[in-house]
Design a protein around this motif. Sequence first.
Motif, PDB file in Angstrom:
ATOM      1  N   LEU A 114      26.690  41.374  37.327  1.00 17.38           N
ATOM      2  CA  LEU A 114      28.339  41.218  37.334  1.00 17.38           C
ATOM      3  C   LEU A 114      28.805  41.885  38.584  1.00 17.38           C
ATOM      4  O   LEU A 114      29.739  41.318  39.278  1.00 17.38           O
ATOM      5  N   ARG A 115      28.433  43.338  38.934  1.00 22.87           N
ATOM      6  CA  ARG A 115      28.800  43.942  39.852  1.00 22.87           C
ATOM      7  C   ARG A 115      28.656  43.275  41.257  1.00 22.87           C
ATOM      8  O   ARG A 115      29.532  43.061  42.058  1.00 22.87           O
ATOM      9  N   LYS A 116      27.395  42.831  41.311  1.00 17.65           N
ATOM     10  CA  LYS A 116      26.962  41.820  42.759  1.00 17.65           C
ATOM     11  C   LYS A 116      27.839  40.679  42.682  1.00 17.65           C
ATOM     12  O   LYS A 116      28.287  40.432  44.130  1.00 17.65           O
ATOM     13  N   ASN A 117      27.991  40.061  41.620  1.00 19.30           N
ATOM     14  CA  ASN A 117      28.645  38.728  41.729  1.00 19.30           C
ATOM     15  C   ASN A 117      30.358  39.112  42.118  1.00 19.30           C
ATOM     16  O   ASN A 117      31.212  38.154  42.877  1.00 19.30           O
ATOM     17  N   ILE A 118      31.001  39.994  41.532  1.00 16.85           N
ATOM     18  CA  ILE A 118      32.098  40.314  41.876  1.00 16.85           C
ATOM     19  C   ILE A 118      32.390  41.006  43.364  1.00 16.85           C
ATOM     20  O   ILE A 118      33.248  40.417  44.166  1.00 16.85           O
ATOM     21  N   GLU A 119      31.352  41.750  43.712  1.00 15.01           N
ATOM     22  CA  GLU A 119      31.599  42.223  45.150  1.00 15.01           C
ATOM     23  C   GLU A 119      31.097  40.999  46.341  1.00 15.01           C
ATOM     24  O   GLU A 119      31.642  41.103  46.970  1.00 15.01           O
ATOM     25  N   LYS A 120      30.355  40.144  45.855  1.00 11.80           N
ATOM     26  CA  LYS A 120      30.267  38.980  46.869  1.00 11.80           C
ATOM     27  C   LYS A 120      31.304  38.141  46.913  1.00 11.80           C
ATOM     28  O   LYS A 120      31.548  37.375  47.997  1.00 11.80           O
ATOM     29  N   LEU A 121      32.396  37.993  45.905  1.00 13.70           N
ATOM     30  CA  LEU A 121      33.426  37.259  46.052  1.00 13.70           C
ATOM     31  C   LEU A 121      34.443  38.229  46.948  1.00 13.70           C
ATOM     32  O   LEU A 121      35.405  37.617  47.646  1.00 13.70           O
ATOM     33  N   GLY A 122      34.487  39.278  46.880  1.00 11.58           N
ATOM     34  CA  GLY A 122      35.391  40.432  47.401  1.00 11.58           C
ATOM     35  C   GLY A 122      36.795  40.588  46.960  1.00 11.58           C
ATOM     36  O   GLY A 122      37.596  41.362  47.396  1.00 11.58           O
TER      37      GLY A 122
ATOM     38  N   THR B 284      38.654  41.195  43.261  1.00 14.14           N
ATOM     39  CA  THR B 284      38.457  41.989  42.610  1.00 14.14           C
ATOM     40  C   THR B 284      39.606  42.055  41.428  1.00 14.14           C
ATOM     41  O   THR B 284      39.645  42.809  40.536  1.00 14.14           O
ATOM     42  N   THR B 285      40.303  40.974  41.523  1.00 15.66           N
ATOM     43  CA  THR B 285      41.604  41.015  40.347  1.00 15.66           C
ATOM     44  C   THR B 285      41.075  40.808  39.183  1.00 15.66           C
ATOM     45  O   THR B 285      39.637  39.899  38.908  1.00 15.66           O
ATOM     46  N   PRO B 286      41.849  40.748  37.926  1.00 16.79           N
ATOM     47  CA  PRO B 286      41.396  40.661  36.650  1.00 16.79           C
ATOM     48  C   PRO B 286      41.093  39.399  36.414  1.00 16.79           C
ATOM     49  O   PRO B 286      39.968  38.885  35.712  1.00 16.79           O
ATOM     50  N   ASP B 287      41.701  38.488  36.677  1.00 18.85           N
ATOM     51  CA  ASP B 287      41.679  37.151  36.572  1.00 18.85           C
ATOM     52  C   ASP B 287      40.197  36.447  37.294  1.00 18.85           C
ATOM     53  O   ASP B 287      39.380  35.820  36.587  1.00 18.85           O
ATOM     54  N   VAL B 288      39.926  36.802  38.471  1.00 15.68           N
ATOM     55  CA  VAL B 288      38.520  36.650  39.107  1.00 15.68           C
ATOM     56  C   VAL B 288      37.512  37.334  38.306  1.00 15.68           C
ATOM     57  O   VAL B 288      36.492  36.505  37.807  1.00 15.68           O
TER      58      VAL B 288
END
Length: 95
Positions: A8-16, A18-22
């Motif tokens: 999960l962290r990796k995918n969030i970081e990949k998008l750059g 980090t909003t709650p919706d994302v």
Amino acid sequence: MADFAAILRKNIEKLGDTTPDVREKIYGKAREALERKIAAIAPAPAQAVIDRQFDKLAEAVSEVEAEYATPLTLEDQLDDLDSLLSGESDPAPEP
């Protein structure tokens, strides 16, 4: 066993972003991916095994969300303490 929190962290970081919706979209996609992987297993695993996997994913989501929680400032913490000591934070009595 997959480290759901790391994924999960990796995918969030990949998008750059980090909003709650994302983050919620990423968590939803993780749930869908887990459903697809479980559905592809033949013979189907026991329901207890499936439930454990979804529980582990939910724990990972909670862990990652805790990392994004806004830390309380010292002033907020003191306000909370004042409220607690004055009894303002007591729950309303149930009818």
